[in-house]
Motif scaffolding. Structure first.
Motif, PDB file in Angstrom:
ATOM      1  N   ILE A  92       1.897   0.007  -2.496  1.00  0.00           N
ATOM      2  CA  ILE A  92       2.054   1.466  -2.429  1.00  0.00           C
ATOM      3  C   ILE A  92       2.324   2.035  -3.815  1.00  0.00           C
ATOM      4  CG2 ILE A  92       3.499   3.287  -1.493  1.00  0.00           C
ATOM      5  CD1 ILE A  92       3.816   1.654   0.985  1.00  0.00           C
ATOM      6  N   ILE A  93       3.142   1.324  -4.612  1.00  0.00           N
ATOM      7  CA  ILE A  93       3.450   1.833  -5.950  1.00  0.00           C
ATOM      8  C   ILE A  93       2.227   1.705  -6.852  1.00  0.00           C
ATOM      9  CG2 ILE A  93       4.972   1.515  -7.919  1.00  0.00           C
ATOM     10  CD1 ILE A  93       7.189   1.110  -6.089  1.00  0.00           C
ATOM     11  N   ILE A  94       1.363   0.700  -6.574  1.00  0.00           N
ATOM     12  CA  ILE A  94       0.114   0.619  -7.332  1.00  0.00           C
ATOM     13  C   ILE A  94      -0.756   1.841  -7.050  1.00  0.00           C
ATOM     14  CG2 ILE A  94      -2.025  -0.691  -7.485  1.00  0.00           C
ATOM     15  CD1 ILE A  94      -0.420  -3.186  -7.361  1.00  0.00           C
ATOM     16  N   PHE A  95      -0.813   2.249  -5.763  1.00  0.00           N
ATOM     17  CA  PHE A  95      -1.548   3.479  -5.439  1.00  0.00           C
ATOM     18  C   PHE A  95      -0.946   4.677  -6.169  1.00  0.00           C
ATOM     19  CE2 PHE A  95      -3.388   1.518  -1.556  1.00  0.00           C
ATOM     20  CZ  PHE A  95      -4.688   1.834  -1.849  1.00  0.00           C
ATOM     21  N   ALA A 122       1.409  -4.147 -13.373  1.00  0.00           N
ATOM     22  CA  ALA A 122       2.624  -4.965 -13.346  1.00  0.00           C
ATOM     23  C   ALA A 122       3.331  -4.986 -11.995  1.00  0.00           C
ATOM     24  CB  ALA A 122       3.593  -4.484 -14.419  1.00  0.00           C
ATOM     25  N   ARG A 123       3.191  -3.942 -11.184  1.00  0.00           N
ATOM     26  CA  ARG A 123       4.011  -3.898  -9.967  1.00  0.00           C
ATOM     27  C   ARG A 123       3.448  -4.800  -8.881  1.00  0.00           C
ATOM     28  NH1 ARG A 123       8.368  -0.366  -9.422  1.00  0.00           N
ATOM     29  NH2 ARG A 123       8.578  -1.598  -7.549  1.00  0.00           N
ATOM     30  N   ARG A 124       4.330  -5.237  -7.966  1.00  0.00           N
ATOM     31  CA  ARG A 124       3.895  -6.077  -6.854  1.00  0.00           C
ATOM     32  C   ARG A 124       3.612  -5.245  -5.615  1.00  0.00           C
ATOM     33  NH1 ARG A 124       7.951 -10.096  -5.116  1.00  0.00           N
ATOM     34  NH2 ARG A 124       6.236 -11.326  -4.321  1.00  0.00           N
ATOM     35  N   ASN A 125       4.282  -4.117  -5.484  1.00  0.00           N
ATOM     36  CA  ASN A 125       4.189  -3.312  -4.267  1.00  0.00           C
ATOM     37  C   ASN A 125       2.889  -2.508  -4.277  1.00  0.00           C
ATOM     38  OD1 ASN A 125       4.563  -1.401  -2.242  1.00  0.00           O
ATOM     39  ND2 ASN A 125       6.772  -1.556  -2.451  1.00  0.00           N
ATOM     40  N   THR A 184       2.449  -8.094   4.882  1.00  0.00           N
ATOM     41  CA  THR A 184       2.991  -8.063   3.523  1.00  0.00           C
ATOM     42  C   THR A 184       2.199  -7.054   2.716  1.00  0.00           C
ATOM     43  OG1 THR A 184       3.409  -9.321   1.526  1.00  0.00           O
ATOM     44  CG2 THR A 184       1.498  -9.962   2.795  1.00  0.00           C
ATOM     45  N   ILE A 185       2.855  -6.393   1.743  1.00  0.00           N
ATOM     46  CA  ILE A 185       2.100  -5.514   0.846  1.00  0.00           C
ATOM     47  C   ILE A 185       2.358  -5.921  -0.596  1.00  0.00           C
ATOM     48  CG2 ILE A 185       1.918  -3.513   2.348  1.00  0.00           C
ATOM     49  CD1 ILE A 185       4.240  -2.362   0.633  1.00  0.00           C
ATOM     50  N   LYS A 186       2.776  -7.160  -0.817  1.00  0.00           N
ATOM     51  CA  LYS A 186       2.939  -7.643  -2.194  1.00  0.00           C
ATOM     52  C   LYS A 186       1.604  -8.193  -2.664  1.00  0.00           C
ATOM     53  CE  LYS A 186       7.318  -6.911  -2.054  1.00  0.00           C
ATOM     54  NZ  LYS A 186       7.780  -5.637  -2.588  1.00  0.00           N
ATOM     55  N   VAL A 187       1.091  -7.694  -3.776  1.00  0.00           N
ATOM     56  CA  VAL A 187      -0.275  -8.043  -4.148  1.00  0.00           C
ATOM     57  C   VAL A 187      -0.404  -9.519  -4.485  1.00  0.00           C
ATOM     58  CG1 VAL A 187      -1.220  -5.856  -4.842  1.00  0.00           C
ATOM     59  CG2 VAL A 187       0.221  -7.110  -6.410  1.00  0.00           C
ATOM     60  N   ASP A 188       0.674 -10.180  -4.973  1.00  0.00           N
ATOM     61  CA  ASP A 188       0.490 -11.590  -5.306  1.00  0.00           C
ATOM     62  C   ASP A 188       0.628 -12.490  -4.081  1.00  0.00           C
ATOM     63  OD1 ASP A 188       3.080 -10.975  -5.095  1.00  0.00           O
ATOM     64  OD2 ASP A 188       3.716 -11.803  -7.014  1.00  0.00           O
ATOM     65  N   LYS A 234      10.348  -7.273  -8.476  1.00  0.00           N
ATOM     66  CA  LYS A 234       9.506  -6.104  -8.250  1.00  0.00           C
ATOM     67  C   LYS A 234       8.266  -6.126  -9.122  1.00  0.00           C
ATOM     68  CE  LYS A 234      12.358  -3.201 -11.239  1.00  0.00           C
ATOM     69  NZ  LYS A 234      13.163  -2.007 -11.345  1.00  0.00           N
ATOM     70  N   PHE A 255       0.141   0.025 -12.750  1.00  0.00           N
ATOM     71  CA  PHE A 255      -0.943  -0.553 -11.962  1.00  0.00           C
ATOM     72  C   PHE A 255      -1.029  -2.060 -12.169  1.00  0.00           C
ATOM     73  CE2 PHE A 255      -5.366  -1.808 -11.439  1.00  0.00           C
ATOM     74  CZ  PHE A 255      -5.601  -1.345 -10.178  1.00  0.00           C
ATOM     75  N   ASP A 272      10.928  -6.495   3.062  1.00  0.00           N
ATOM     76  CA  ASP A 272      10.060  -6.778   1.928  1.00  0.00           C
ATOM     77  C   ASP A 272      10.696  -6.464   0.581  1.00  0.00           C
ATOM     78  OD1 ASP A 272       7.871  -8.024   2.730  1.00  0.00           O
ATOM     79  OD2 ASP A 272       6.464  -6.380   2.430  1.00  0.00           O
ATOM     80  N   GLN A 284       5.024  -8.420 -10.988  1.00  0.00           N
ATOM     81  CA  GLN A 284       4.278  -9.662 -10.848  1.00  0.00           C
ATOM     82  C   GLN A 284       4.588 -10.585 -12.019  1.00  0.00           C
ATOM     83  OE1 GLN A 284       0.085  -9.173 -10.033  1.00  0.00           O
ATOM     84  NE2 GLN A 284       0.410  -7.024  -9.673  1.00  0.00           N
TER      85      GLN A 284
END
Lengths: 166, 100
Positions: free
Chosen positions: B29-32, B24-27, B89-93, A82, B22, A77, A84
Motif C-alpha cells: 500500500i505504501i508503494i502505491f 525500499a518499502r515492504r508494504n 500478505t502484502i509484503k512485497v518480499d 518496514k 517505491f 502484518d 526491504q
C-alpha cells in the motif's frame, strides 16, 4: 517566504509519508501533503487544479486507500522490518535521482515567447471558464479517451475485486 | 517573485523521495502511495510551467494525470485485494509466486 514554507513542509511531509510504519499514519500525512499541494496550486494561479486536487485526491483516492487498509486487517502484518533488504540501494538510487534532477532543474529559465493565458487574461474570464473552453474544443478527443479510461477502471476494479482467482 | 526553477527543484526532490519509497518499502500500500507522490510531484512542475509560460497546456495535462492516477489507484488496489484473498500478505518480499 510562502514558497519556503510550502517547500519545507512538502519535503518533510513526503519523507513522513514514505517512512511511517503504520499505513494509516502514512495516509493521514499524505492528506496534509495534498492540502499543501493544493495551496501551492492556488499560489500558481490554478484554482481549478487546487479544487480537483482536494476533491479527487484527498476526497476519493485517499479514502480508497483508507478503505483498503481497513478491509485488509493488517494488525498481524505490522512486523519488525518496514524496509526491504535492498533499501540501501533504493536510497542510493533516490539520491542519484535527486542530485541529477535538482542540478538540471536549477538551470531552467523562462524563455520569452509566452502563451496568451497571462494572469490577467485568466482572471478576466475565470480559471474554470478558461480551462473548460480549451478542454472541450482543443482537447476534446483526449477528454473522451479519459472518460473511456475511467469506465474501464470502474469495470476492471469491480471484476478484479469480486472474482476469486483459482 | 519565485523563479520557475525553484518549483522544478521542489518537484525533483519530492519525486526522488517517491522513488526511494517505491524501491525500499515492504508494504504494498505504501508503494502505491509512493507512486501517487511521484505523480503529484510531476503535477507541481506541470502547473508551475503552465503558470510561468502563460500557457494552459500544463493544467490540461495535470487534469489527465489526475484521471489516470484515479484509475490506477482503483485498479491497483483491486489487484491487491484479489491477491490478498488468496495469500494473506502484502509484503512485497514475501510475494514470490513468480519466482522459479
Amino acid at each position: 517566504m510562502f514558497f519556503a514554507y510550502f517547500a519545507g513542509m512538502l519535503t518533510v511531509l513526503s519523507v513522513l509519508v514514505v517512512t511511517r510504519r503504520n499505513p494509516v499514519h502514512s495516509v493521514l500525512w499524505m492528506l496534509v501533503l495534498f492540502v499543501h499541494i493544493a495551496g501551492l496550486y492556488l499560489f500558481l494561479n490554478a484554482e481549478f487544479m487546487a479544487a480537483i486536487q482536494i476533491i479527487v485526491y484527498a476526497g476519493a483516492i485517499l479514502v480508497l486507500f483508507l478503505f483498503v487498509i481497513m478491509l485488509l486487517d493488517l494488525k498481524k502484518d505490522e512486523s519488525v522490518r518496514k524496509f526491504q533488504n535492498q533499501w540501501f540501494l533504493g536510497l542510493v538510487i533516490g539520491l542519484i535521482f535527486m542530485v541529477v534532477l535538482v542540478s538540471t532543474a536549477s538551470k531552467i529559465t523562462v524563455i520569452p515567447p509566452l502563451g496568451e493565458y497571462s494572469v490577467d487574461a485568466i482572471k478576466s474570464e475565470g480559471s474554470m471558464m478558461t480551462i473548460g473552453k480549451i478542454l472541450y474544443t482543443e482537447y476534446l478527443l483526449p477528454f473522451e479517451i479519459a472518460s473511456l479510461l475511467l469506465l474501464v477502471a470502474i469495470i476492471g476494479a469491480v471484476v478484479l475485486a469480486k472474482r476469486r482467482i483459482e | 517573485m519565485v523563479p520557475l526553477s525553484w518549483y522544478i527543484m521542489l518537484s525533483a526532490v519530492m519525486f526522488s523521495i517517491g522513488v526511494f519509497g517505491f524501491l525500499a518499502r515492504r508494504n504494498l500500500i505504501i508503494i502505491f502511495m509512493s507512486i501517487e507522490l511521484m505523480l503529484n510531484s510531476v503535477n507541481i512542475s506541470l502547473v508551475a510551467f503552465s503558470h510561468y509560460l502563460q500557457s494552459m497546456r500544463g493544467q490540461i495535462l495535470v487534469f489527465f494525470v489526475i484521471a489516470v492516477a484515479a484509475a490506477e489507484a482503483a485498479i491497483g488496489l483491486a489487484i491487491l485485494i484479489a491477491y490478498y484473498k488468496n495469500n494473506p500478505t502484502i509484503k512485497v518480499d514475501e510475494i514470490t509466486g513468480l519466482k522459479g
